[in-house]
Design a protein around this motif. Sequence first.
Motif, PDB file in Angstrom:
ATOM      1  N   LYS A  49      -7.499  -2.051  -6.482  1.00  0.00           N
ATOM      2  CA  LYS A  49      -8.141  -0.740  -6.641  1.00  0.00           C
ATOM      3  C   LYS A  49      -7.107   0.382  -6.615  1.00  0.00           C
ATOM      4  CE  LYS A  49     -12.674  -2.021  -4.763  1.00  0.00           C
ATOM      5  NZ  LYS A  49     -13.677  -1.773  -3.697  1.00  0.00           N
ATOM      6  N   LEU A  50      -6.065   0.209  -5.798  1.00  0.00           N
ATOM      7  CA  LEU A  50      -5.010   1.220  -5.727  1.00  0.00           C
ATOM      8  C   LEU A  50      -4.234   1.291  -7.039  1.00  0.00           C
ATOM      9  CD1 LEU A  50      -3.675   3.285  -3.867  1.00  0.00           C
ATOM     10  CD2 LEU A  50      -2.208   1.441  -2.974  1.00  0.00           C
ATOM     11  N   MET A  51      -3.969   0.144  -7.656  1.00  0.00           N
ATOM     12  CA  MET A  51      -3.283   0.133  -8.947  1.00  0.00           C
ATOM     13  C   MET A  51      -4.141   0.804 -10.015  1.00  0.00           C
ATOM     14  SD  MET A  51      -1.230  -3.513  -9.144  1.00  0.00           S
ATOM     15  CE  MET A  51      -2.575  -4.569  -8.590  1.00  0.00           C
ATOM     16  N   GLU A  52      -5.447   0.587  -9.960  1.00  0.00           N
ATOM     17  CA  GLU A  52      -6.353   1.264 -10.890  1.00  0.00           C
ATOM     18  C   GLU A  52      -6.265   2.782 -10.709  1.00  0.00           C
ATOM     19  OE1 GLU A  52      -9.764  -2.286 -10.800  1.00  0.00           O
ATOM     20  OE2 GLU A  52     -10.203  -0.290 -10.005  1.00  0.00           O
ATOM     21  N   GLY A  77       0.801  -1.214   0.000  1.00  0.00           N
ATOM     22  CA  GLY A  77       0.000   0.000   0.000  1.00  0.00           C
ATOM     23  C   GLY A  77       0.836   1.268   0.000  1.00  0.00           C
ATOM     24  N   ASP A  78       2.060   1.162   0.513  1.00  0.00           N
ATOM     25  CA  ASP A  78       2.960   2.314   0.509  1.00  0.00           C
ATOM     26  C   ASP A  78       3.691   2.464  -0.819  1.00  0.00           C
ATOM     27  OD1 ASP A  78       2.267   2.853   3.157  1.00  0.00           O
ATOM     28  OD2 ASP A  78       3.948   1.680   3.962  1.00  0.00           O
ATOM     29  N   TRP A  79       4.053   1.340  -1.418  1.00  0.00           N
ATOM     30  CA  TRP A  79       4.896   1.390  -2.608  1.00  0.00           C
ATOM     31  C   TRP A  79       4.125   1.555  -3.913  1.00  0.00           C
ATOM     32  CZ3 TRP A  79       9.735   2.461  -3.361  1.00  0.00           C
ATOM     33  CH2 TRP A  79      10.655   2.283  -2.328  1.00  0.00           C
ATOM     34  N   ILE A  80       2.926   1.013  -4.009  1.00  0.00           N
ATOM     35  CA  ILE A  80       2.184   1.096  -5.270  1.00  0.00           C
ATOM     36  C   ILE A  80       2.021   2.540  -5.757  1.00  0.00           C
ATOM     37  CG2 ILE A  80      -0.117   0.747  -6.293  1.00  0.00           C
ATOM     38  CD1 ILE A  80      -0.196  -1.960  -4.837  1.00  0.00           C
ATOM     39  N   PRO A  81       1.666   3.501  -4.886  1.00  0.00           N
ATOM     40  CA  PRO A  81       1.528   4.879  -5.380  1.00  0.00           C
ATOM     41  C   PRO A  81       2.842   5.518  -5.824  1.00  0.00           C
ATOM     42  CG  PRO A  81       0.342   4.574  -3.305  1.00  0.00           C
ATOM     43  CD  PRO A  81       1.210   3.377  -3.493  1.00  0.00           C
ATOM     44  N   LYS A  82       3.980   4.909  -5.451  1.00  0.00           N
ATOM     45  CA  LYS A  82       5.286   5.486  -5.788  1.00  0.00           C
ATOM     46  C   LYS A  82       5.962   4.791  -6.958  1.00  0.00           C
ATOM     47  CE  LYS A  82       6.859   5.023  -1.521  1.00  0.00           C
ATOM     48  NZ  LYS A  82       7.711   5.157  -0.300  1.00  0.00           N
ATOM     49  N   MET A  83       5.290   3.823  -7.585  1.00  0.00           N
ATOM     50  CA  MET A  83       5.917   3.034  -8.639  1.00  0.00           C
ATOM     51  C   MET A  83       6.401   3.891  -9.819  1.00  0.00           C
ATOM     52  SD  MET A  83       6.294  -0.212  -8.222  1.00  0.00           S
ATOM     53  CE  MET A  83       6.076  -1.123  -6.703  1.00  0.00           C
ATOM     54  N   LYS A  84       5.551   4.772 -10.284  1.00  0.00           N
ATOM     55  CA  LYS A  84       5.915   5.580 -11.452  1.00  0.00           C
ATOM     56  C   LYS A  84       7.096   6.487 -11.138  1.00  0.00           C
ATOM     57  CE  LYS A  84       1.439   5.508 -13.800  1.00  0.00           C
ATOM     58  NZ  LYS A  84       0.402   6.282 -14.485  1.00  0.00           N
ATOM     59  N   GLU A  85       7.049   7.122  -9.993  1.00  0.00           N
ATOM     60  CA  GLU A  85       8.091   8.065  -9.615  1.00  0.00           C
ATOM     61  C   GLU A  85       9.411   7.370  -9.308  1.00  0.00           C
ATOM     62  OE1 GLU A  85       9.097  11.192  -5.976  1.00  0.00           O
ATOM     63  OE2 GLU A  85       7.086  10.334  -6.182  1.00  0.00           O
ATOM     64  N   GLN A  86       9.360   6.282  -8.550  1.00  0.00           N
ATOM     65  CA  GLN A  86      10.574   5.620  -8.084  1.00  0.00           C
ATOM     66  C   GLN A  86      11.237   4.748  -9.145  1.00  0.00           C
ATOM     67  OE1 GLN A  86      12.148   5.871  -5.023  1.00  0.00           O
ATOM     68  NE2 GLN A  86      10.738   7.524  -4.510  1.00  0.00           N
ATOM     69  N   PHE A  87      10.426   4.102  -9.997  1.00  0.00           N
ATOM     70  CA  PHE A  87      10.979   3.120 -10.918  1.00  0.00           C
ATOM     71  C   PHE A  87      10.747   3.454 -12.387  1.00  0.00           C
ATOM     72  CE2 PHE A  87       9.772   0.897  -6.978  1.00  0.00           C
ATOM     73  CZ  PHE A  87      11.039   0.543  -6.536  1.00  0.00           C
ATOM     74  N   GLY A  88      10.117   4.586 -12.665  1.00  0.00           N
ATOM     75  CA  GLY A  88       9.883   4.980 -14.047  1.00  0.00           C
ATOM     76  C   GLY A  88       8.919   4.069 -14.779  1.00  0.00           C
ATOM     77  N   ILE A  89       8.030   3.423 -14.024  1.00  0.00           N
ATOM     78  CA  ILE A  89       7.062   2.503 -14.624  1.00  0.00           C
ATOM     79  C   ILE A  89       5.861   3.288 -15.141  1.00  0.00           C
ATOM     80  CG2 ILE A  89       5.428   0.636 -14.133  1.00  0.00           C
ATOM     81  CD1 ILE A  89       8.272  -0.335 -14.307  1.00  0.00           C
ATOM     82  N   THR A  90       5.477   3.035 -16.375  1.00  0.00           N
ATOM     83  CA  THR A  90       4.244   3.627 -16.901  1.00  0.00           C
ATOM     84  C   THR A  90       3.055   2.759 -16.521  1.00  0.00           C
ATOM     85  OG1 THR A  90       5.495   4.534 -18.772  1.00  0.00           O
ATOM     86  CG2 THR A  90       3.087   4.513 -18.953  1.00  0.00           C
ATOM     87  N   THR A  91       3.082   1.528 -17.000  1.00  0.00           N
ATOM     88  CA  THR A  91       2.070   0.534 -16.618  1.00  0.00           C
ATOM     89  C   THR A  91       2.730  -0.834 -16.545  1.00  0.00           C
ATOM     90  OG1 THR A  91       1.447   0.175 -18.939  1.00  0.00           O
ATOM     91  CG2 THR A  91       0.116   1.767 -17.679  1.00  0.00           C
TER      92      THR A  91
END
Length: 273
Positions: free
Chosen positions: A211-214, A179-193
Amino acid sequence: MLVLCLGCRMWLTLIYSCISGAALLYALYRWVIPTAVQYHGGLALIWHDVIVERMLDTLTQSTRPQRLLNAVQKNATRGDPRSVVKAIDDFCRHKEWAMNVGDEKGCILDSVVSEINPAAVLELGTYCGYSTVRIARLLPPHAKLITLEFNPDFAAIARQVIAWAGLEEKVQLVEGASGDWIPKMKEQFGITTFDLVFLDHWKDRYLPDTKLMEECGLLRKGSVLLADNVICPGTPDYLEYIRSSPRYESRYFKSHLEYTKVEDGLEKSVFKG
């Protein structure tokens, strides 16, 4: 002389009784109880994941993940992912049960990974790295697998298992809560989808994390969610959501709880946007 003979007989009787009792206890532990719980999910989990694990932890002064790692280092060839998978499966089937996706459901996981040929994968729940190795060994060149593990002790073992398989370059292991890391995926790892998400962590986190990933835009049209243990221990709220939502097209793959005869399965859900 008679007294001596009677004393000897008493001692012999006591020794035979101890040996018989020990043999009975060993048979119960090694064969009878494991066979009896093979078809009952709740009993199997209590026996293997509570009673046996705690007993062996006390007797060996080690943990199950440490014992699993020892089996890998003893029986698997360094740099050979297939031998790592085989060593863990052999350990779990013949030595000590562990909560990996397992060999039977692992073949389903393999087929989904091969079908999708993903470039970006998220795994929720690393444990000792078994499914991480199964996934990473099938990824195309330059693909990336991010795997999240909440327990730092599990993460430490998983890093060594992944390294033994020679897959460090393809895997980014992150410690912390999903729950802490999912919202930071794009910023921290450069992941689009993500092309593929494998859910195999706390069962009560399947639905909120989906739901958080959505909400975070980490799923694109065609992204696949593959969820383990949807029957045993079970994820009824997740299944109800994923099967009733018009945003997903789902299919259930019937199988068995890892290394048992208890029904379990994987739910594959394609995000439709």
